[in-house]
Write an enzyme that holds these catalytic residues in place. Structure first.
Site, PDB file in Angstrom:
ATOM      1  N   GLU A 169       1.669   3.366  17.233  1.00 23.05           N
ATOM      2  CA  GLU A 169       1.006   4.634  16.890  1.00 23.05           C
ATOM      3  C   GLU A 169       1.867   5.835  17.334  1.00 23.05           C
ATOM      4  O   GLU A 169       1.849   6.884  16.685  1.00 23.05           O
ATOM      5  CB  GLU A 169      -0.378   4.730  17.553  1.00 23.05           C
ATOM      6  CG  GLU A 169      -1.464   3.984  16.825  1.00 23.05           C
ATOM      7  CD  GLU A 169      -2.021   4.770  15.634  1.00 23.05           C
ATOM      8  OE1 GLU A 169      -1.407   4.707  14.550  1.00 23.05           O
ATOM      9  OE2 GLU A 169      -3.042   5.451  15.782  1.00 23.05           O
TER      10      GLU A 169
ATOM     11  N   ASP B  93      -7.585   5.331  18.440  1.00 24.31           N
ATOM     12  CA  ASP B  93      -7.613   4.590  17.174  1.00 24.31           C
ATOM     13  C   ASP B  93      -7.213   3.131  17.374  1.00 24.31           C
ATOM     14  O   ASP B  93      -7.887   2.212  16.890  1.00 24.31           O
ATOM     15  CB  ASP B  93      -6.654   5.244  16.167  1.00 24.31           C
ATOM     16  CG  ASP B  93      -7.196   6.576  15.665  1.00 24.31           C
ATOM     17  OD1 ASP B  93      -6.543   7.194  14.809  1.00 24.31           O
ATOM     18  OD2 ASP B  93      -8.277   6.977  16.122  1.00 24.31           O
TER      19      ASP B  93
ATOM     20  N   ALA C 168      -6.175   8.890   5.453  1.00 27.54           N
ATOM     21  CA  ALA C 168      -7.483   9.490   5.109  1.00 27.54           C
ATOM     22  C   ALA C 168      -8.377   9.697   6.325  1.00 27.54           C
ATOM     23  O   ALA C 168      -9.544  10.043   6.186  1.00 27.54           O
ATOM     24  CB  ALA C 168      -8.200   8.614   4.093  1.00 27.54           C
ATOM     25  N   GLY C 169      -7.870   9.435   7.513  1.00 25.20           N
ATOM     26  CA  GLY C 169      -8.671   9.689   8.719  1.00 25.20           C
ATOM     27  C   GLY C 169      -9.460   8.482   9.184  1.00 25.20           C
ATOM     28  O   GLY C 169     -10.287   8.584  10.083  1.00 25.20           O
TER      29      GLY C 169
ATOM     30  N   ASN D 111       0.810  -1.226   0.000  1.00 28.90           N
ATOM     31  CA  ASN D 111       0.000   0.000   0.000  1.00 28.90           C
ATOM     32  C   ASN D 111       0.844   1.277   0.000  1.00 28.90           C
ATOM     33  O   ASN D 111       0.364   2.345  -0.373  1.00 28.90           O
ATOM     34  CB  ASN D 111      -0.934   0.043   1.218  1.00 28.90           C
ATOM     35  CG  ASN D 111      -1.942  -1.083   1.221  1.00 28.90           C
ATOM     36  OD1 ASN D 111      -2.041  -1.824   2.180  1.00 28.90           O
ATOM     37  ND2 ASN D 111      -2.687  -1.256   0.145  1.00 28.90           N
TER      38      ASN D 111
ATOM     39  N   GLY E  25      -8.084   5.692  10.383  1.00 27.22           N
ATOM     40  CA  GLY E  25      -7.338   4.880  11.336  1.00 27.22           C
ATOM     41  C   GLY E  25      -6.494   3.801  10.705  1.00 27.22           C
ATOM     42  O   GLY E  25      -6.260   2.743  11.307  1.00 27.22           O
TER      43      GLY E  25
ATOM     44  N   SER F 268      -3.353   3.834  10.244  1.00 26.82           N
ATOM     45  CA  SER F 268      -2.099   3.644  11.000  1.00 26.82           C
ATOM     46  C   SER F 268      -2.350   2.752  12.218  1.00 26.82           C
ATOM     47  O   SER F 268      -1.517   1.929  12.586  1.00 26.82           O
ATOM     48  CB  SER F 268      -1.551   4.993  11.458  1.00 26.82           C
ATOM     49  OG  SER F 268      -2.453   5.610  12.373  1.00 26.82           O
TER      50      SER F 268
HETATM   51  N1  LIG Z   1      -1.558  -0.814   4.910  1.00 30.91           N
HETATM   52  C1  LIG Z   1      -0.492  -0.098   5.309  1.00 30.91           C
HETATM   53  N2  LIG Z   1       0.759  -0.485   4.950  1.00 30.91           N
HETATM   54  C2  LIG Z   1       1.838   0.215   5.371  1.00 30.91           C
HETATM   55  N3  LIG Z   1       1.790   1.336   6.131  1.00 30.91           N
HETATM   56  C3  LIG Z   1       0.561   1.767   6.506  1.00 30.91           C
HETATM   57  C4  LIG Z   1      -0.636   1.083   6.123  1.00 30.91           C
HETATM   58  N4  LIG Z   1      -1.693   1.772   6.636  1.00 30.91           N
HETATM   59  C5  LIG Z   1      -1.182   2.825   7.315  1.00 30.91           C
HETATM   60  N5  LIG Z   1       0.159   2.830   7.242  1.00 30.91           N
HETATM   61  C6  LIG Z   1       1.058   3.830   7.881  1.00 30.91           C
HETATM   62  O1  LIG Z   1       0.251   4.848   8.498  1.00 30.91           O
HETATM   63  C7  LIG Z   1       0.433   6.107   7.822  1.00 30.91           C
HETATM   64  C8  LIG Z   1      -0.904   6.859   7.763  1.00 30.91           C
HETATM   65  O2  LIG Z   1      -1.200   7.173   9.116  1.00 30.91           O
HETATM   66  P1  LIG Z   1      -1.998   8.536   9.518  1.00 30.91           P
HETATM   67  O3  LIG Z   1      -1.272   9.708   8.970  1.00 30.91           O
HETATM   68  O4  LIG Z   1      -2.261   8.471  10.978  1.00 30.91           O
HETATM   69  O5  LIG Z   1      -3.370   8.410   8.704  1.00 30.91           O
HETATM   70  P2  LIG Z   1      -4.664   7.519   9.045  1.00 30.91           P
HETATM   71  O6  LIG Z   1      -4.391   6.773  10.331  1.00 30.91           O
HETATM   72  O7  LIG Z   1      -5.767   8.507   9.158  1.00 30.91           O
HETATM   73  O8  LIG Z   1      -4.831   6.615   7.863  1.00 30.91           O
HETATM   74  C9  LIG Z   1       0.957   5.709   6.446  1.00 30.91           C
HETATM   75  O9  LIG Z   1       1.692   6.791   5.850  1.00 30.91           O
HETATM   76  C10 LIG Z   1       1.887   4.549   6.814  1.00 30.91           C
HETATM   77  O10 LIG Z   1       3.081   5.022   7.437  1.00 30.91           O
HETATM   78  C1  LIG Z   2      -6.551  13.364  15.512  1.00 29.22           C
HETATM   79  C2  LIG Z   2      -6.709  12.123  16.371  1.00 29.22           C
HETATM   80  O1  LIG Z   2      -7.619  12.405  17.434  1.00 29.22           O
HETATM   81  C3  LIG Z   2      -7.263  10.975  15.526  1.00 29.22           C
HETATM   82  C4  LIG Z   2      -6.385  10.659  14.302  1.00 29.22           C
HETATM   83  O2  LIG Z   2      -7.039   9.756  13.429  1.00 29.22           O
HETATM   84  P1  LIG Z   2      -6.369   9.351  12.000  1.00 29.22           P
HETATM   85  O3  LIG Z   2      -4.927   8.926  12.252  1.00 29.22           O
HETATM   86  O4  LIG Z   2      -6.422  10.587  11.109  1.00 29.22           O
HETATM   87  O5  LIG Z   2      -7.233   8.229  11.464  1.00 29.22           O
HETATM   88  C5  LIG Z   2      -5.327  11.775  16.943  1.00 29.22           C
HETATM   89  C6  LIG Z   2      -5.403  10.753  18.082  1.00 29.22           C
HETATM   90  O6  LIG Z   2      -6.451  10.657  18.748  1.00 29.22           O
HETATM   91  O7  LIG Z   2      -4.393  10.055  18.262  1.00 29.22           O
HETATM   92 MG   LIG Z   3      -3.625   7.411  12.116  1.00 30.52          MG
END
Ligand SMILES: Nc1ncnc2c1ncn2[C@@H]1O[C@H](COP(=O)(O)OP(=O)(O)O)[C@@H](O)[C@H]1O
Ligand SMILES: C[C@@](O)(CCOP(=O)(O)O)CC(=O)O
Ligand SMILES: [Mg+2]
Length: 394
Positions: free
Chosen positions: A194, A205, A142-143, A56, A145, A147
């Site tokens: 995280e 999350d 994309a928000g 990904n 979760g 990560s």
């Molecule tokens: N399927 C995946 N494979 C590898 N890394 C991932 C994957 N999903 C998430 N990640 C890691 O998490 C990061 C996105 O986390 P974050 O900015 O918190 O966004 P969100 O948690 O909202 O999707 C990615 O850039 C990558 O480092």
């Molecule tokens: C902004 C926050 O409240 C949620 C972050 O969610 P995401 O990684 O954008 O899916 C940060 C946190 O609670 O750790």
């Molecule tokens: Mg995240």
């Protein structure tokens, strides 16, 4: 170390109904798991290497065990039963080892650092040779979760692989899950992952990705909300990339700059989450009231608050405008700055209204879909039980 050839684990993404960002400062958040999951396959290797494949984010890396062993002296303290926080020294050592230039860390490289931190901390006693692939149905960054779903699957796989927790497949249970105390350990190790990716996560999350369902989260206190009504929502991905780490840091800076202005906003977001929980409980208890009008007002107020703390984005404003023109109410979910928004649907909404709104949102270049909320948390899967359309990625 488990003897079975390969282990599959999966964990769900999530939406935050109310409380994003405020939850980092000890306020209440209400979050619910999604029916979009991250899948991980781990299997033993016999060539004394560790291979990590992250399609990904276009990352495929391999290290010799002998190289990884040179890092162990820095991880001795981590070999306790208790999950330990990554320190700036740990991260500097791992960035140097992985060849990432200091300061130039993009969010994708954080996944590699999170893996290395968890691998050295969980498996440090006797580093195993293994091959790990992670693939997700979730859009990353994309928000939703992604990560946290990533951190939960990596922590779960390593803990099971190194026999730090049981292997549910041996229990031949219907749904392959772990016992509560093991889920708690998974959640606390995933929180460390995280911390590498988010910098200063609240823990909401990874709690949702571990436990699943709808939960109230405040400063580590997890309260499952089984007895509340299920909500119907539309998810819209603005496709605007952003980094949670940067957005969370931005709110911290603004809070330090204007504490007397921002603190009341965070307290108000807390009150919104509390009121939302009350309304959801009244709904399920059949207490009469115009509950959906209140839920819609709470969404509008919170969205304005999220703009005030600096995590809005013109694309999210556009989602709110388009859905409002169809009598629907939306707010960003997760860290904002782009990424996803949620739109609340009343049970008696006219399906053609929803269809028209989705078409308008798609015309704006957004991706939107109705989603089912409340999926199970982290699960183990036997290879034969994995769906074919997922297996093609492994
Ligand atoms: N399927 C995946 N494979 C590898 N890394 C991932 C994957 N999903 C998430 N990640 C890691 O998490 C990061 C996105 O986390 P974050 O900015 O918190 O966004 P969100 O948690 O909202 O999707 C990615 O850039 C990558 O480092
Ligand atoms: C902004 C926050 O409240 C949620 C972050 O969610 P995401 O990684 O954008 O899916 C940060 C946190 O609670 O750790
Ligand atoms: Mg995240």
């Amino acid at each position: 170390m488990t003897t079975d050839k390969e282990l599959f684990v999966s964990a769900p993404g999530k939406v935050i109904l109310h409380g994003e960002h405020a939850v980092v400062y000890g306020k209440v958040a209400l979050a619910v798991s999604l029916n979009l999951r991250t899948y991980l396959r781990i299997r033993p290797c016999s060539n004394n290497t560790v291979q990590v494949n992250l399609p990904n984010i276009g990352a495929k890396l391999s290290w010799d065990i002998s190289e990884l062993q040179t890092l162990l002296p820095h991880f001795q303290a981590n070999l306790t039963q208790e999950p330990t926080s990554p320190t700036p020294d740990h991260l500097a050592i791992l960035k140097k080892f992985a060849g990432f230039a200091e300061g130039s860390i993009d969010t994708q490289s954080l996944a590699v650092l999170a893996f290395l931190y968890l691998y050295l901390s969980i498996c440090g006693k006797d580093l195993p040779s293994l091959d790990m692939t992670v693939w997700s149905q979730l859009p990353t960054g994309a928000g939703l979760g992604s990560s946290a779903a990533y951190s939960v699957t990596v922590a779960t796989a390593l803990l099971t692989f190194c026999s730090r927790i049981s292997d549910p497949r041996k229990e031949k249970a219907e749904m392959l899950r772990w016992m509560k105390d093991e889920l708690d350990l998974i959640n606390r190790w995933a929180f460390q992952g995280e911390k590498v990716i988010h910098g200063n996560p609240s823990g909401v999350d990874n709690a949702v990705a571990t436990w699943g369902g709808l939960l109230r989260y405040q400063s580590g206190q997890i309260t499952p909300l089984e007895r509340v009504s299920k909500l119907q929502i539309v998810l819209t991905n603005t496709q605007v990339p952003r980094s949670t780490k940067i957005l969370v840091a931005g709110v911290k800076d603004k809070l330090h700059k204007f504490p007397s202005i921002l603190e009341p906003v965070l307290s108000s977001i807390n009150a919104i989450a509390e009121e939302c929980q009350r309304v959801l409980e009244d709904l399920v208890a059949g207490i009469p009231g115009d509950h959906y009008s209140v839920l819609e007002e709470l969404i509008d107020i919170n969205q304005h608050h999220l703009n005030v703390i600096g995590v809005g984005h013109p694309s999210l404003d556009k989602v709110c405008q388009v859905t409002a023109s169809h009598g629907l109410h939306s707010k960003l979910t997760g860290s904002g700055g782009g990424g996803c928004a949620i739109t609340l649907l009343r049970p008696d909404v006219n399906p053609s209204t929803v269809q028209e709104a989705k078409e308008k949102l798609t015309d704006c270049g957004f991706q939107c879909w109705e989603t089912i909320i409340g999926a199970p948390g982290v699960l183990a899967h036997s290879s034969c039980s994995m769906a074919e359309d997922i297996m093609k990625f492994f």
